[in-house]
Design an enzyme around this catalytic site. Sequence first.
Site, mmCIF file in Angstrom:
data_model
loop_
_atom_site.group_PDB
_atom_site.id
_atom_site.type_symbol
_atom_site.label_atom_id
_atom_site.label_comp_id
_atom_site.label_asym_id
_atom_site.label_seq_id
_atom_site.Cartn_x
_atom_site.Cartn_y
_atom_site.Cartn_z
ATOM 1 C CG PHE A 131 -1.804 0.960 1.456
ATOM 2 C CD1 PHE A 131 -3.004 1.091 0.786
ATOM 3 C CD2 PHE A 131 -1.476 2.065 2.257
ATOM 4 C CE1 PHE A 131 -3.909 1.908 0.935
ATOM 5 C CE2 PHE A 131 -2.393 3.331 2.526
ATOM 6 C CZ PHE A 131 -3.724 3.270 1.869
ATOM 7 C CD1 TRP A 161 7.628 6.970 5.705
ATOM 8 C CD2 TRP A 161 9.570 5.921 5.932
ATOM 9 N NE1 TRP A 161 8.738 8.183 5.951
ATOM 10 C CE2 TRP A 161 9.692 7.354 6.256
ATOM 11 C CE3 TRP A 161 10.531 5.039 6.407
ATOM 12 C CZ2 TRP A 161 11.005 7.869 6.543
ATOM 13 C CZ3 TRP A 161 11.721 5.688 6.594
ATOM 14 C CH2 TRP A 161 11.908 7.066 6.680
ATOM 15 C CB ILE A 162 6.176 1.295 0.651
ATOM 16 C CG1 ILE A 162 6.179 2.556 -0.070
ATOM 17 C CG2 ILE A 162 4.986 0.294 -0.059
ATOM 18 C CD1 ILE A 162 4.821 3.474 0.618
ATOM 19 C CB THR A 163 4.372 -2.222 4.970
ATOM 20 O OG1 THR A 163 4.516 -1.014 6.036
ATOM 21 C CG2 THR A 163 4.574 -3.420 5.869
ATOM 22 N NE ARG A 198 15.444 -10.001 38.267
ATOM 23 C CZ ARG A 198 16.839 -10.095 38.240
ATOM 24 N NH1 ARG A 198 17.417 -11.088 37.815
ATOM 25 N NH2 ARG A 198 17.490 -9.160 38.525
ATOM 26 C CD GLN A 230 11.265 0.992 34.905
ATOM 27 O OE1 GLN A 230 11.411 1.214 33.794
ATOM 28 N NE2 GLN A 230 11.958 1.219 35.928
ATOM 29 C CD GLU A 256 3.441 11.482 -2.446
ATOM 30 O OE1 GLU A 256 3.879 12.847 -2.124
ATOM 31 O OE2 GLU A 256 3.022 11.031 -3.395
ATOM 32 N N PRO A 257 7.778 11.122 0.983
ATOM 33 C CG PRO A 257 9.975 11.327 -0.229
ATOM 34 C CD PRO A 257 8.399 11.009 -0.210
ATOM 35 C CD GLU A 271 -1.737 1.325 8.227
ATOM 36 O OE1 GLU A 271 -0.646 1.923 8.339
ATOM 37 O OE2 GLU A 271 -1.750 0.273 7.128
#
Lengths: 386, 83
Positions: free
Chosen positions: A128, A161-163, A269, A338, A132-133, A365
């Site tokens: 998808f 950033w296209i998955t 622990r 933490q 854009e930059p 999204e």
Amino acid sequence: MIMDNVMKIELNAQQKKNQAAFRAFVSEEIIPHADRYDQEERIPSELITKLVQRGYLGATLPEEYGGRDMDMITYGLLNEELGRGCSSVRSLVTVQDMVAQTILKWGSRHQKELWLDEMASGDVIAAFALTEPDVGSDAKSVETTATFAGDSYILNGHKQWITFGQIADLFLVFGQCEGKSCAFLIEKDAPGLSMKPIFGMLGARASMLAELHLNDCQIPQENLVGGVGFGLVPVALFALNRGRYSIAWGCVGIAQACLEACLQHTSSRKQFGVYLKEHQLIQQMITDMIVNVKAARLLCYQAGYLQELGDPNSIMEIMIAKYFASTMATQVANDAVQIYGAMGCCSAHAVQRHLRDAKIMEIIEGTTQIHQIKIAEFGYQAYANN
Amino acid sequence: MQENKAKIREFLLRYIHNHDLQDDEDIFASGFVNSLFALQLVLFVESGFAIKIENEDLKIENFRTINALAYLIERKTASLAHA
């Protein structure tokens, strides 16, 4: 005594069976390898083959296209379990669903026949391409242009950033034609399209991101989806709505993974001579995790139920679920790190991966802030109606 | 047709307040609604009238006014009946 008039929030037998199968698959096939995927910044093709074999890449497509035709709740359960294991794997299923459902809803008969079978079978991986930059949340301002020439469109622009852009065979790309928004299906080998992998992300590192360059990229006019002027609304918004639903459930999975890890860790622990779970400040964090995971899951159920009905309210309920689940996942994962202390900051423990992945879920999204604006608008609208 | 228009108006008035919306008034040009509304409108038409809005229905003229929406619903319902 069985009361017929009570409101039931309960999975049916088939949904429970599917949930168990999803959980087993994720526990056996994904969790043992997820930290390696994160470190290597890729998902191996062998895992994609396994996802395909189980029908997860065509999860919600109708059976006539070879899909599994899952209802929205079952699809949500799949996303929760995948998110519990690896958010990048969940992202693959998310994006495939976003593009497949967009073609199913707004594609031409030709586009459906051409792509949906192949997407369900995993022969075609889809991506998808909206961001854009210089254009993120302000999606109506995309700068990619499309010019109609003869029987083709010529596209020019840059997508970021296209998955799964690194391995996608098909891209759903958004641009503007004479100032009107448009959506196009573009094959990876289209003339003028080039891809550059992106590495070094904070989270969802195995999502194989890429940037796309469209330089006089020529595609046939029949690759237009939904008509000129309808690229953003409804086509992109429809896809984003699907994506938000999937991500919301995936965030429930992230938080559930952190909760389970903390229950185990605090039971084994010791500090100050007693198990961590005996310390009341630890109990407070565990309590918040339990309550918030349940609350997010209930919001997802509500959103899925309305989505299944096709209720117009489903769009806002999905935004509410995504907003709550993603911010909740960040908080739960933060608390998990933490509780683990220095061990939680080490790559040997998955909680640090979940924290990094959760942060990404607040951005993709629709950012947390865009959700806050839209949810507040909805609140004032509802108030005015009362 | 009048019954459908009343149902459409009831839905629209959830989003458009303090305004006497006319049957032939442009919903989108008036600035009353946002982009999410358009998707909600599609879902309303589909779930409220048991029809499917598809690729070929994506023309702004089909959604611009109460009259246009009522006509679209009538046309889609009739084509379903003849299918």
